[in-house]
Every structure is written in structure tokens, then in C-alpha cells.
Design a protein around this motif. Structure first.
Motif, PDB file in Angstrom:
ATOM      1  N   ALA A 101      57.571 -18.122  86.992  1.00  0.00           N
ATOM      2  CA  ALA A 101      56.487 -18.955  86.488  1.00  0.00           C
ATOM      3  C   ALA A 101      55.551 -18.170  85.570  1.00  0.00           C
ATOM      4  CB  ALA A 101      55.705 -19.554  87.658  1.00  0.00           C
ATOM      5  N   ARG A 102      55.357 -16.878  85.853  1.00  0.00           N
ATOM      6  CA  ARG A 102      54.472 -16.056  85.028  1.00  0.00           C
ATOM      7  C   ARG A 102      55.231 -15.235  83.990  1.00  0.00           C
ATOM      8  NH1 ARG A 102      50.479 -12.928  89.106  1.00  0.00           N
ATOM      9  NH2 ARG A 102      52.164 -11.404  88.780  1.00  0.00           N
ATOM     10  N   GLY A 103      56.550 -15.191  84.100  1.00  0.00           N
ATOM     11  CA  GLY A 103      57.348 -14.397  83.175  1.00  0.00           C
ATOM     12  C   GLY A 103      57.483 -12.949  83.574  1.00  0.00           C
ATOM     13  N   ASP A 104      57.018 -12.581  84.776  1.00  0.00           N
ATOM     14  CA  ASP A 104      57.123 -11.190  85.227  1.00  0.00           C
ATOM     15  C   ASP A 104      58.582 -10.842  85.531  1.00  0.00           C
ATOM     16  OD1 ASP A 104      54.413 -11.297  85.104  1.00  0.00           O
ATOM     17  OD2 ASP A 104      54.054 -11.178  87.266  1.00  0.00           O
ATOM     18  N   GLY A 105      59.031  -9.708  85.029  1.00  0.00           N
ATOM     19  CA  GLY A 105      60.380  -9.222  85.320  1.00  0.00           C
ATOM     20  C   GLY A 105      61.472  -9.818  84.456  1.00  0.00           C
ATOM     21  N   LEU A 106      61.135 -10.680  83.493  1.00  0.00           N
ATOM     22  CA  LEU A 106      62.186 -11.305  82.676  1.00  0.00           C
ATOM     23  C   LEU A 106      62.864 -10.306  81.746  1.00  0.00           C
ATOM     24  CD1 LEU A 106      60.762 -14.821  81.745  1.00  0.00           C
ATOM     25  CD2 LEU A 106      62.326 -14.179  83.577  1.00  0.00           C
ATOM     26  N   ASP A 107      62.096  -9.345  81.236  1.00  0.00           N
ATOM     27  CA  ASP A 107      62.727  -8.322  80.380  1.00  0.00           C
ATOM     28  C   ASP A 107      63.741  -7.514  81.188  1.00  0.00           C
ATOM     29  OD1 ASP A 107      61.312  -9.084  78.162  1.00  0.00           O
ATOM     30  OD2 ASP A 107      59.745  -7.563  78.388  1.00  0.00           O
ATOM     31  N   GLU A 108      63.374  -7.180  82.429  1.00  0.00           N
ATOM     32  CA  GLU A 108      64.300  -6.445  83.300  1.00  0.00           C
ATOM     33  C   GLU A 108      65.518  -7.292  83.632  1.00  0.00           C
ATOM     34  OE1 GLU A 108      61.087  -6.714  83.702  1.00  0.00           O
ATOM     35  OE2 GLU A 108      60.291  -4.665  83.657  1.00  0.00           O
ATOM     36  N   LEU A 109      65.318  -8.610  83.773  1.00  0.00           N
ATOM     37  CA  LEU A 109      66.442  -9.511  84.049  1.00  0.00           C
ATOM     38  C   LEU A 109      67.399  -9.551  82.863  1.00  0.00           C
ATOM     39  CD1 LEU A 109      67.980 -11.639  85.634  1.00  0.00           C
ATOM     40  CD2 LEU A 109      66.321 -13.351  84.842  1.00  0.00           C
TER      41      LEU A 109
END
Length: 463
Positions: free
Chosen positions: A366-374
């Protein structure tokens, strides 16, 4: 070296080389011995026969006294053309009627409508490039990502072919020595050093196997990665899909079971296409529509190239996670990435329970946290060991090439086994010939009419 042309390929051919349908401009291409003369007969402007190659000429196309269109004619005289024959390209206005009239006029004058891929087939038969490069032309036209374009362009420019020629060249010398031994069979002499041959075969086989391993990645680059997002209801699958796509593609609701059907869309991550599939939440339900969605989810997982199993950190334990993945994907037949969601609302103990779990990534969709790592984790799953950041190594993207490499590998195995067992020269030579033939089939040094027909009929008309 140019191959002898079949009689049908000595005709002058013509085709529309731009997509059919009305547009600003359409381009018709002629190739063959009469391409310039046929165009001269209907073109009013400069006499094309007397003009230098690689020039443009403005004029009109006329059927008798009737003007069909004002055109620009591009002139390419063989062998300095795509097909290495005389080539004329007529750029006219993109009216279906005009195109039809000019094609009819040219065929009436003696040209033949080209078959699918016939221009590129002629280029191959005239030695402009080899078969692997010709196939890369079709891949380049179909490229829909930066990486697929890069790989196709590298292959079309001969990177893959050069590597194969080097492999084949290393084997040819030893094959010749074995053939020489057969000529002196009665004298029981060995011209080919068996120890040196074993060393060479091991080196070649290492390279062949690397190319074979690259096919898994090459297939991904060419066709994309179908990635299913599965998990319990309300794990945040639709939220994750929207975040990855950067748009509100799926409906997000606090009500469990909102997603009843499959929702699919594509996004490119560093040049690799991922087709993400949002699915219905996995649970037992009495709702008939939702149960159909759950069944579709299970079926879609079996068809996936990659599975993202999304779970709620606040309501799942590590043993439950493992059991759920095993139930959905027994034995992890499909590569799986376990992703824990709702990091932003989870307690410290809930987070700590998964922090030391291998192959588990924690995010807050929901906040976009960790999407780059994903995204990085997804790339690692599909890249494996085969691709560096620049994509400059040779990657096999064609199933036909992969099959020929597999046949090469099997033939090399047979030679190595034969040397170890003391097999006679005749059998060793036969297996080595098979390895050379399989490599030669990739570039077209060894080919059949059926093979060429199979390949070039997959091209578009006009190419």
C-alpha cells in the motif's frame, strides 16, 4: 557463400512491406533481375536504369495515360542491397486502393507476388547472412522490450553465428584427422591425438552447455514471464498488482474475496516483460462464483513461469506459509517467491518471525515499501547466472537452435564415451560428423528445403 537459387527464386517479386491498412505512406518492394526494368516501365521521372545505386527519385506511377500516384522510388542495385539482387522500393500514399492498383499493375507487367519471408530468404540464399541471422530479423521485428531488441540485434549482427563458427572450426580440424585415419585404416595409424581430442571436446561441450543453459533465459526475454500473484483473500494481491503496474488496474477492497476472476497486465522491468496475473484469494468458500475463481487460480498457477505467493505477515506463521506454498505448488515445481505484505502495520515479533526465513521478502504494498527489492528479486529469479547487466553475452532465444545444440551435446557425449571405450575411428568420426551437422543446421551451412520453408513462412509478407 551464396547458395544456388531454385528457379522460382529467380523471378522478380513484389510485395507491400508496410502494414496493410490506410496510412500516410505505404512502401512496395520489388526484388529480382527485372525489378528496375519493371519499375521503369510504369515510372515517369528519371530513367532508373541509368541512375546510381542508393538514390531516391520523385515521379509518378502511371497505367498508360492514367496517373495512379506521385511516388518516391528508392533504388538499390545488386549486390549492394538487402537481397543482393536489384531492389526497388516505391513509397506511395497509404491508400488501400492505390496500393492495390500499383501491385496489380506490376504483376500484370511480370512481377510475382512475394511469399512470406521471401526477401529475407533470398538474402540468405545469396549469402548476405546466415540462417541464424535471418531468423534474428524476425525476432527484431517482433521485439517489444529493450532486452529482446538488444539480443535480437546482437544475433542479427552475427554475434551468435561467430561463436558457432569458432566452435565448429575447432572440431573440423580433428574431424579431418579422423577421416584421414579412415583412409589409412589398413595401416593402423593414428593421426588424431586422442588426449588432445578429449581436451578439445570438453572445452567445446562446456561452451555448448552454456549456450543451452542460456535458452531458459532467452525464452523469457523473447516471450516474457507469466507471473501469477496468489495467496489468501485480503493478502493484498490487487494492491500489489496496482503498485507494480503503477495504475489502478484491479479493484481494492477490505472485503475478502473481491477478486473473482483473473486480472492480467504487463510491465517491463529492466527490459524483461513480466505478465502479472492477479488471482482470486485461496480459501474454501460456498460462494459459487468465488469458488470458480479459486479453481481458475489453481489452474493458472500450473501454467505460470513464476509464482509470487503473497501472504499477510500479521496473520500467517512460517509453518503455515510453507504448508500453503506446498499445497499450491507441490515440490515447488514452479519457481516461487514468497512475499510478506503489510510490513507497515505488523508488530515487531510478527516481522522478526520472517526476517531470518530464506527466500522471503517483506513489503508494504500500500505504501510502496520494498517494491524496488521485489523487482530485483524477480529479475534474479529469471536471470539466473546467464545475463550480466549489459546483456552482452550470447543468449539463445530460438527453440530450433536449442534443439540443435542439444543434438550437438549428445553427439559430443557419444564421441567422449567412444574414446574412453576404445571405439574404432569409423564410429568416432560418425559421431563427430553428427555434432558438426547439428551445429551447421543452426547457421544454415547444412539445410534442407523443408527447413527453409518452415522458417521463412513464419515471416511477414514483404520481409
Amino acid at each position: 557463400m551464396a547458395l544456388p537459387l531454385p528457379p522460382a527464386l529467380s523471378d522478380t517479386i513484389v510485395a507491400l512491406s508496410t502494414p496493410p491498412g490506410s496510412g500516410a505512406i505505404a512502401m512496395l518492394r520489388l526484388s529480382g533481375p527485372e525489378a528496375i526494368a519493371l519499375t521503369d516501365a510504369v515510372f515517369v521521372g528519371k530513367k532508373l536504369q541509368t541512375q546510381p545505386s542508393h538514390t531516391l527519385h520523385f515521379g509518378t506511377i502511371r497505367d498508360g495515360a492514367r496517373i495512379l500516384d506521385e511516388v518516391v522510388v528508392s533504388l538499390f542495385k545488386g549486390p549492394n542491397s538487402y537481397t543482393r539482387e536489384d531492389v526497388v522500393e516505391i513509397s506511395c500514399h497509404g491508400s488501400d486502393y492505390i496500393v492495390e492498383q500499383i501491385l496489380t499493375l506490376l504483376t500484370r507487367r511480370g512481377a510475382r507476388l512475394a511469399e512470406a519471408g521471401e526477401f529475407t530468404k533470398r538474402a540468405f540464399l545469396h549469402g548476405a547472412f546466415d540462417l541464424a541471422q535471418a531468423e534474428a530479423v524476425a525476432d527484431l521485428i517482433a521485439a517489444d522490450s529493450a532486452l529482446s531488441h538488444q539480443v535480437a540485434l546482437q544475433q542479427m549482427r552475427g554475434g551468435f553465428s561467430q561463436e558457432l563458427r569458432e566452435l565448429r572450426g575447432r572440431l573440423v580440424q580433428f574431424a579431418a584427422l579422423l577421416e584421414l585415419e579412415l583412409d589409412f585404416g589398413e595401416e593402423d595409424v593414428e593421426f588424431a591425438d586422442r588426449t588432445g581430442l578429449v581436451k578439445l571436446l570438453n572445452e567445446v561441450q562446456t561452451l555448448v552447455r552454456r549456450l543451452l543453459r542460456s535458452f531458459e533465459l532467452g525464452n523469457v526475454i523473447k516471450n516474457g514471464v507469466t507471473t501469477v500473484i496468489a495467496g489468501r483473500p485480503n493478502a493484498g494481491k490487487s494492491t500489489l498488482l496496482n503498485a507494480l503496474l503503477n495504475e489502478e488496474r484491479a479493484i481494492v477492497s477490505a472485503v475478502a474475496g473481491t477478486t473473482r476472476d483473473l486480472i492480467e497486465d504487463e510491465v517491463s522491468i529492466e527490459g524483461i516483460r513480466f505478465r502479472f496475473v492477479d488471482t482470486a484469494g485461496l480459501r474454501d468458500t460456498a460462494d459459487v462464483v468465488e469458488s470458480i475463481g479459486v479453481e481458475r487460480t489453481r489452474k493458472r498457477v500450473t501454467q505460470a513461469a513464476l509464482l509470487i505467493y503473497l501472504f499477510d505477515i500479521t496473520s500467517t506463521t512460517p509453518p503455515e506459509l510453507e504448508a500453503e506454498i506446498e499445497a499450491l505448488n507441490p515440490g515447488r515445481r514452479i519457481p516461487v517467491l514468497a512475499v510478506g505484505n503489510k510490513l507497515d502495520v505488523a508488530s515487531d515479533p510478527e516481522i522478526e518471525a520472517f526476517q531470518n526465513q530464506p527466500d522471503v521478502l517483506l513489503i508494504a504494498a500500500a505504501r510502496g515499501d520494498g517494491l524496488d527489492e521485489l523487482r530485483e528479486a524477480l529479475l534474479l529469479k529469471v536471470r539466473g547466472e546467464g545475463l550480466d547487466r549489459t546483456g552482452q553475452i550470447t543468449i539463445v532465444t530460438n527453440l530450433r537452435h536449442a534443439r540443435s545444440l542439444e543434438q550437438t551435446n549428445q553427439a559430443l557425449d557419444a564421441v567422449l564415451v567412444g574414446i574412453e571405450a576404445g571405439t574404432g575411428t569409423e564410429l568416432l568420426a560418425a559421431d563427430l560428423r553428427q555434432a558438426l551437422a547439428s551445429l551447421g543446421e543452426i547457421t544454415g551451412e547444412i539445410s534442407s528445403d523443408d527447413l527453409l520453408t518452415s522458417i521463412f513462412t513464419q515471416f511477414c509478407i514483404g520481409k
